[in-house]
Design a protein around this motif. Sequence first.
Motif, PDB file in Angstrom:
ATOM      1  N   ILE A  65       0.844  -1.206   0.000  1.00  0.00           N
ATOM      2  CA  ILE A  65       0.000   0.000   0.000  1.00  0.00           C
ATOM      3  C   ILE A  65       0.874   1.250   0.000  1.00  0.00           C
ATOM      4  CG2 ILE A  65      -1.656   1.326   1.363  1.00  0.00           C
ATOM      5  CD1 ILE A  65      -2.793  -1.423   2.304  1.00  0.00           C
ATOM      6  N   LEU A  66       1.921   1.248   0.818  1.00  0.00           N
ATOM      7  CA  LEU A  66       2.833   2.390   0.871  1.00  0.00           C
ATOM      8  C   LEU A  66       3.501   2.627  -0.482  1.00  0.00           C
ATOM      9  CD1 LEU A  66       4.297   4.575   2.533  1.00  0.00           C
ATOM     10  CD2 LEU A  66       5.987   2.837   3.136  1.00  0.00           C
ATOM     11  N   GLU A  67       3.951   1.559  -1.109  1.00  0.00           N
ATOM     12  CA  GLU A  67       4.607   1.681  -2.413  1.00  0.00           C
ATOM     13  C   GLU A  67       3.651   2.236  -3.467  1.00  0.00           C
ATOM     14  OE1 GLU A  67       8.231  -0.801  -4.382  1.00  0.00           O
ATOM     15  OE2 GLU A  67       6.777  -1.864  -3.160  1.00  0.00           O
ATOM     16  N   GLN A  68       2.381   1.804  -3.431  1.00  0.00           N
ATOM     17  CA  GLN A  68       1.388   2.328  -4.375  1.00  0.00           C
ATOM     18  C   GLN A  68       1.170   3.819  -4.164  1.00  0.00           C
ATOM     19  OE1 GLN A  68      -1.997  -0.197  -3.622  1.00  0.00           O
ATOM     20  NE2 GLN A  68      -1.357  -1.730  -5.128  1.00  0.00           N
ATOM     21  N   LYS A  69       1.076   4.236  -2.905  1.00  0.00           N
ATOM     22  CA  LYS A  69       0.860   5.652  -2.604  1.00  0.00           C
ATOM     23  C   LYS A  69       2.062   6.491  -3.017  1.00  0.00           C
ATOM     24  CE  LYS A  69      -2.521   4.982   0.985  1.00  0.00           C
ATOM     25  NZ  LYS A  69      -3.495   5.931   1.422  1.00  0.00           N
ATOM     26  N   LEU A  70       3.261   5.974  -2.794  1.00  0.00           N
ATOM     27  CA  LEU A  70       4.457   6.698  -3.220  1.00  0.00           C
ATOM     28  C   LEU A  70       4.514   6.813  -4.743  1.00  0.00           C
ATOM     29  CD1 LEU A  70       7.107   5.266  -0.751  1.00  0.00           C
ATOM     30  CD2 LEU A  70       6.274   7.613  -0.844  1.00  0.00           C
ATOM     31  N   ASN A  71       4.164   5.731  -5.447  1.00  0.00           N
ATOM     32  CA  ASN A  71       4.148   5.754  -6.916  1.00  0.00           C
ATOM     33  C   ASN A  71       3.154   6.791  -7.432  1.00  0.00           C
ATOM     34  OD1 ASN A  71       6.134   3.828  -7.228  1.00  0.00           O
ATOM     35  ND2 ASN A  71       4.695   2.126  -7.380  1.00  0.00           N
ATOM     36  N   ASP A  72       1.993   6.870  -6.789  1.00  0.00           N
ATOM     37  CA  ASP A  72       0.983   7.859  -7.182  1.00  0.00           C
ATOM     38  C   ASP A  72       1.499   9.288  -7.005  1.00  0.00           C
ATOM     39  OD1 ASP A  72      -0.722   5.800  -7.801  1.00  0.00           O
ATOM     40  OD2 ASP A  72      -1.912   5.977  -5.951  1.00  0.00           O
ATOM     41  N   ALA A  73       2.381   9.462  -6.002  1.00  0.00           N
ATOM     42  CA  ALA A  73       2.944  10.787  -5.734  1.00  0.00           C
ATOM     43  C   ALA A  73       4.219  11.030  -6.542  1.00  0.00           C
ATOM     44  CB  ALA A  73       3.234  10.934  -4.247  1.00  0.00           C
ATOM     45  N   GLY A  74       4.598  10.072  -7.391  1.00  0.00           N
ATOM     46  CA  GLY A  74       5.795  10.221  -8.211  1.00  0.00           C
ATOM     47  C   GLY A  74       7.082   9.941  -7.460  1.00  0.00           C
ATOM     48  N   LYS A  75       6.989   9.209  -6.375  1.00  0.00           N
ATOM     49  CA  LYS A  75       8.170   8.874  -5.565  1.00  0.00           C
ATOM     50  C   LYS A  75       8.330   7.365  -5.519  1.00  0.00           C
ATOM     51  CE  LYS A  75       7.675  13.033  -2.960  1.00  0.00           C
ATOM     52  NZ  LYS A  75       8.050  13.761  -1.846  1.00  0.00           N
ATOM     53  N   SER A  76       9.421   6.924  -4.957  1.00  0.00           N
ATOM     54  CA  SER A  76       9.645   5.479  -4.873  1.00  0.00           C
ATOM     55  C   SER A  76      10.142   5.100  -3.478  1.00  0.00           C
ATOM     56  CB  SER A  76      10.654   5.025  -5.927  1.00  0.00           C
ATOM     57  OG  SER A  76      11.910   5.601  -5.664  1.00  0.00           O
ATOM     58  N   LEU A  77       9.950   3.836  -3.148  1.00  0.00           N
ATOM     59  CA  LEU A  77      10.399   3.290  -1.876  1.00  0.00           C
ATOM     60  C   LEU A  77      11.809   2.760  -2.079  1.00  0.00           C
ATOM     61  CD1 LEU A  77       9.428   2.607   1.005  1.00  0.00           C
ATOM     62  CD2 LEU A  77       8.693   0.404   0.139  1.00  0.00           C
ATOM     63  N   LYS A  78      12.745   3.236  -1.293  1.00  0.00           N
ATOM     64  CA  LYS A  78      14.130   2.786  -1.414  1.00  0.00           C
ATOM     65  C   LYS A  78      14.361   1.623  -0.459  1.00  0.00           C
ATOM     66  CE  LYS A  78      15.879   7.280  -2.751  1.00  0.00           C
ATOM     67  NZ  LYS A  78      16.765   8.384  -2.398  1.00  0.00           N
ATOM     68  N   LYS A  79      14.954   0.567  -0.989  1.00  0.00           N
ATOM     69  CA  LYS A  79      15.205  -0.639  -0.195  1.00  0.00           C
ATOM     70  C   LYS A  79      16.707  -0.817  -0.012  1.00  0.00           C
ATOM     71  CE  LYS A  79      10.985  -2.644  -1.904  1.00  0.00           C
ATOM     72  NZ  LYS A  79      10.347  -3.601  -2.763  1.00  0.00           N
ATOM     73  N   VAL A  80      17.162  -0.693   1.242  1.00  0.00           N
ATOM     74  CA  VAL A  80      18.589  -0.814   1.529  1.00  0.00           C
ATOM     75  C   VAL A  80      19.012  -2.275   1.481  1.00  0.00           C
ATOM     76  CG1 VAL A  80      18.629   1.269   2.949  1.00  0.00           C
ATOM     77  CG2 VAL A  80      18.329  -0.944   4.035  1.00  0.00           C
ATOM     78  N   ASP A  81      20.292  -2.495   1.241  1.00  0.00           N
ATOM     79  CA  ASP A  81      20.868  -3.833   1.266  1.00  0.00           C
ATOM     80  C   ASP A  81      21.058  -4.218   2.732  1.00  0.00           C
ATOM     81  OD1 ASP A  81      22.394  -6.121   1.153  1.00  0.00           O
ATOM     82  OD2 ASP A  81      23.746  -5.373  -0.394  1.00  0.00           O
ATOM     83  N   THR A  82      20.167  -5.043   3.256  1.00  0.00           N
ATOM     84  CA  THR A  82      20.141  -5.395   4.674  1.00  0.00           C
ATOM     85  C   THR A  82      21.437  -6.049   5.131  1.00  0.00           C
ATOM     86  OG1 THR A  82      17.778  -5.752   4.434  1.00  0.00           O
ATOM     87  CG2 THR A  82      18.773  -6.580   6.427  1.00  0.00           C
ATOM     88  N   VAL A  83      21.976  -6.929   4.308  1.00  0.00           N
ATOM     89  CA  VAL A  83      23.200  -7.651   4.679  1.00  0.00           C
ATOM     90  C   VAL A  83      24.391  -6.708   4.754  1.00  0.00           C
ATOM     91  CG1 VAL A  83      24.779  -9.498   3.977  1.00  0.00           C
ATOM     92  CG2 VAL A  83      22.318  -9.783   3.674  1.00  0.00           C
ATOM     93  N   ALA A  84      24.495  -5.770   3.834  1.00  0.00           N
ATOM     94  CA  ALA A  84      25.626  -4.837   3.805  1.00  0.00           C
ATOM     95  C   ALA A  84      25.504  -3.762   4.889  1.00  0.00           C
ATOM     96  CB  ALA A  84      25.731  -4.180   2.431  1.00  0.00           C
ATOM     97  N   VAL A  85      24.310  -3.251   5.103  1.00  0.00           N
ATOM     98  CA  VAL A  85      24.118  -2.138   6.046  1.00  0.00           C
ATOM     99  C   VAL A  85      24.187  -2.603   7.500  1.00  0.00           C
ATOM    100  CG1 VAL A  85      22.488  -0.373   6.835  1.00  0.00           C
ATOM    101  CG2 VAL A  85      22.828  -0.745   4.402  1.00  0.00           C
ATOM    102  N   LYS A  86      23.547  -3.707   7.845  1.00  0.00           N
ATOM    103  CA  LYS A  86      23.525  -4.263   9.212  1.00  0.00           C
ATOM    104  C   LYS A  86      23.180  -3.192  10.247  1.00  0.00           C
ATOM    105  CE  LYS A  86      27.628  -6.269   8.508  1.00  0.00           C
ATOM    106  NZ  LYS A  86      28.863  -6.983   8.726  1.00  0.00           N
ATOM    107  N   ALA A  87      22.060  -2.528  10.032  1.00  0.00           N
ATOM    108  CA  ALA A  87      21.676  -1.385  10.867  1.00  0.00           C
ATOM    109  C   ALA A  87      21.514  -1.743  12.345  1.00  0.00           C
ATOM    110  CB  ALA A  87      20.389  -0.760  10.345  1.00  0.00           C
TER     111      ALA A  87
END
Length: 151
Positions: free
Chosen positions: A46-68
């Motif tokens: 749902i969030l991704e659809q709303k962002l697409n409608d607003a002309g934005k995108s959801l950024k997905k970090v590399d979980t293994v590399a970032v290890k937040a």
Amino acid sequence: MERMNYKTLQARAKETTMNEKTGRYNRKKRFGKSIANKAPSLFLIILEQKLNDAGKSLKKVDTVAVKASQYNHLSNEYKKKNLSDRWTIIGEDRIQRDLYSAFLIMNVRDNLKEIDREQCFKHWEAFKYFHDQEITRLRKSHTRLLSSMGI
């Protein structure tokens, strides 16, 4: 956001373990019911659809590399933590682990594979202020608290 495989979180633990204190077997239960109730995957759709409608995108970090959840931007070190450890010590401060992970993900470089330490230092004081405000608000609140946050 971090990429997560929700299917693996639903699966039961494979190995049978024993509780050292009680001598009983630990349950193999994982997060199936929580995931079914919260529907994180549906939320992201749902969030991704709303962002697409607003002309934005959801950024997905590399979980293994970032290890937040393991990183400390002050010492520039990674330290593995138990899932039950809900709080982390950053310098002199006690910070809720999930909120700190979100802070680190907010400060990821454009390549989505590494944390920008300079950005972390730049935004740290504001994050710490709002973190403390929110933790205080949650503790004073009379509503049911999120047990997963350790409050």
